[in-house]
Design a protein around this motif. Structure first.
Motif, mmCIF file in Angstrom:
data_model
loop_
_atom_site.group_PDB
_atom_site.id
_atom_site.type_symbol
_atom_site.label_atom_id
_atom_site.label_comp_id
_atom_site.label_asym_id
_atom_site.label_seq_id
_atom_site.Cartn_x
_atom_site.Cartn_y
_atom_site.Cartn_z
ATOM 1 N N ILE A 52 0.842 -1.210 0.000
ATOM 2 C CA ILE A 52 0.000 0.000 0.000
ATOM 3 C C ILE A 52 0.875 1.256 0.000
ATOM 4 O O ILE A 52 0.642 2.204 -0.750
ATOM 5 C CB ILE A 52 -0.947 0.009 1.221
ATOM 6 N N GLY A 53 1.929 1.238 0.838
ATOM 7 C CA GLY A 53 2.816 2.391 0.934
ATOM 8 C C GLY A 53 3.565 2.662 -0.348
ATOM 9 O O GLY A 53 3.700 3.819 -0.772
ATOM 10 N N ILE A 55 2.679 1.978 -3.337
ATOM 11 C CA ILE A 55 1.783 2.453 -4.402
ATOM 12 C C ILE A 55 1.204 3.839 -4.093
ATOM 13 O O ILE A 55 1.186 4.727 -4.955
ATOM 14 C CB ILE A 55 0.623 1.447 -4.611
ATOM 15 N N LYS A 56 0.762 4.027 -2.853
ATOM 16 C CA LYS A 56 -0.013 5.231 -2.531
ATOM 17 C C LYS A 56 0.707 6.229 -1.622
ATOM 18 O O LYS A 56 0.483 7.441 -1.730
ATOM 19 C CB LYS A 56 -1.340 4.811 -1.880
ATOM 20 N N TYR A 57 1.555 5.755 -0.695
ATOM 21 C CA TYR A 57 2.177 6.662 0.284
ATOM 22 C C TYR A 57 3.701 6.529 0.327
ATOM 23 O O TYR A 57 4.273 6.354 1.412
ATOM 24 C CB TYR A 57 1.616 6.403 1.684
ATOM 25 N N GLN A 60 5.522 8.631 2.881
ATOM 26 C CA GLN A 60 5.293 8.310 4.293
ATOM 27 C C GLN A 60 6.063 7.071 4.754
ATOM 28 O O GLN A 60 5.938 6.663 5.905
ATOM 29 C CB GLN A 60 3.796 8.121 4.541
ATOM 30 N N PHE A 182 -0.271 6.083 8.966
ATOM 31 C CA PHE A 182 0.239 5.004 8.115
ATOM 32 C C PHE A 182 1.677 4.639 8.482
ATOM 33 O O PHE A 182 2.013 3.460 8.589
ATOM 34 C CB PHE A 182 0.167 5.401 6.636
#
Length: 303
Positions: A52-53, A55-57, A60, A182
């Protein structure tokens, strides 16, 4: 309404923790030990969060090396410690008593929040903490014969589980001062994973891990009562005092008990019903007091 959202997040996270038995029972039947199941949980969560990180964050996923101590706190001192103590306590005493000792966590959080986070200590909080512990005692059930045979080491490990459980809230509060929800959740499970994998040598059961139902339940365990639950809880911590968050989170045993009745046809008597009501009332009391204090403050400000 916006002020109720963090409280809702914490209640939802606790509800998701309450369904963990669905996954744990299936993985136990598949031949995994308790600590192997914990490792499956944290490793799966770390992988999902990493994907998830990435791809999207991506921004962060960066932290300062010096701040790794915060995630050692949430990952090792909390996740690893509380699971190890809890499973050890289960082997040393009746399950219901181990559950009761685990839910001393709100008391630990309230004391540590007062000492370390400078949160206010008032009669309402103390009453709510006592009520949640009493409620958990009633929900779990009290077996006096089992209580009489407890060894001191069993009590210590049971309290260690409650203390470790509490530390996520404390270290999480400190981590949230510097990092996003996150980031805190990702590094918590990354640190826990690299700690537990060498200990459990989970790779020795690789062929069993990737087989049919086991893979699905492993992913489910890592996703619902872990990734989603901890993201919601950590997000709620941004706006809710640690002591209040830990009290709200005691809806977990209520959900777990209701689930056991409907899915596993386990008993649910009058005492358990009273305990559930006591826990829910304590959650209402702690949130009611917050609103009352806000009204008093607003009146003073307008004078």
């Amino acid at each position: 309404m916006k002020k109720a959202i963090p409280i809702l997040f914490i209640a939802l996270s606790a509800s998701l923790w309450g369904i963990i038995a669905i996954f744990v029972r299936k993985l136990t039947e598949a031949g995994f030990t308790p600590m192997e199941i914990v490792t499956i949980r944290v490793v799966t969560a770390a992988i999902l969060l990493g994907i998830i990180g990435g791809i999207k964050y991506p921004a962060q996923m960066k932290i300062k090396i010096f701040d790794i101590k915060l995630f050692i706190g949430t990952g090792i001192c909390s996740i690893v410690l509380f699971n190890w103590c809890y499973f050890t306590a289960i082997n040393q005493m009746n399950l219901s008593l181990a559950v009761i000792l685990l839910y001393t966590a709100p008391a630990f959080v309230t004391i540590l929040s007062y000492l370390l986070l400078k949160e206010k200590m008032d009669q309402t909080k103390i009453l709510a903490v006592i009520a949640t512990i009493v409620g958990c005692v009633l929900v779990a059930g009290v077996n006096l014969n089992a209580a009489a045979s407890i060894r001191p080491i069993g009590i210590l490990t049971g309290l260690g589980a409650g203390f470790g459980y509490a530390l996520y809230t404390i270290f999480g509060k400190f981590a949230l001062r510097k990092y996003s929800t996150f980031t805190v959740t990702l590094y918590t499970f990354f640190i826990a994973s690299i700690t537990l994998l060498p200990v459990t040598r989970l790779w020795d059961k690789w062929s069993r891990l990737v087989s049919g139902d086991v893979l699905l339940y492993g992913i489910g365990l890592g996703l619902f009562p872990t990734v989603i639950a901890y993201l919601l809880y950590t997000k709620g911590l941004e706006k809710v005092e640690g002591s209040k968050a830990s009290i709200i989170a005691t809806v977990e045993p209520v959900v777990a008990t209701i689930l056991s009745v409907f899915l596993y046809e386990e008993g649910f008597g009058f005492i358990q019903a009273i305990g559930s009501i006591v826990i829910l009332l304590s959650v209402l009391i702690i949130n009611r007091s917050k609103k009352s204090n806000r009204k008093i403050y607003n009146k003073k400000a307008s004078i």
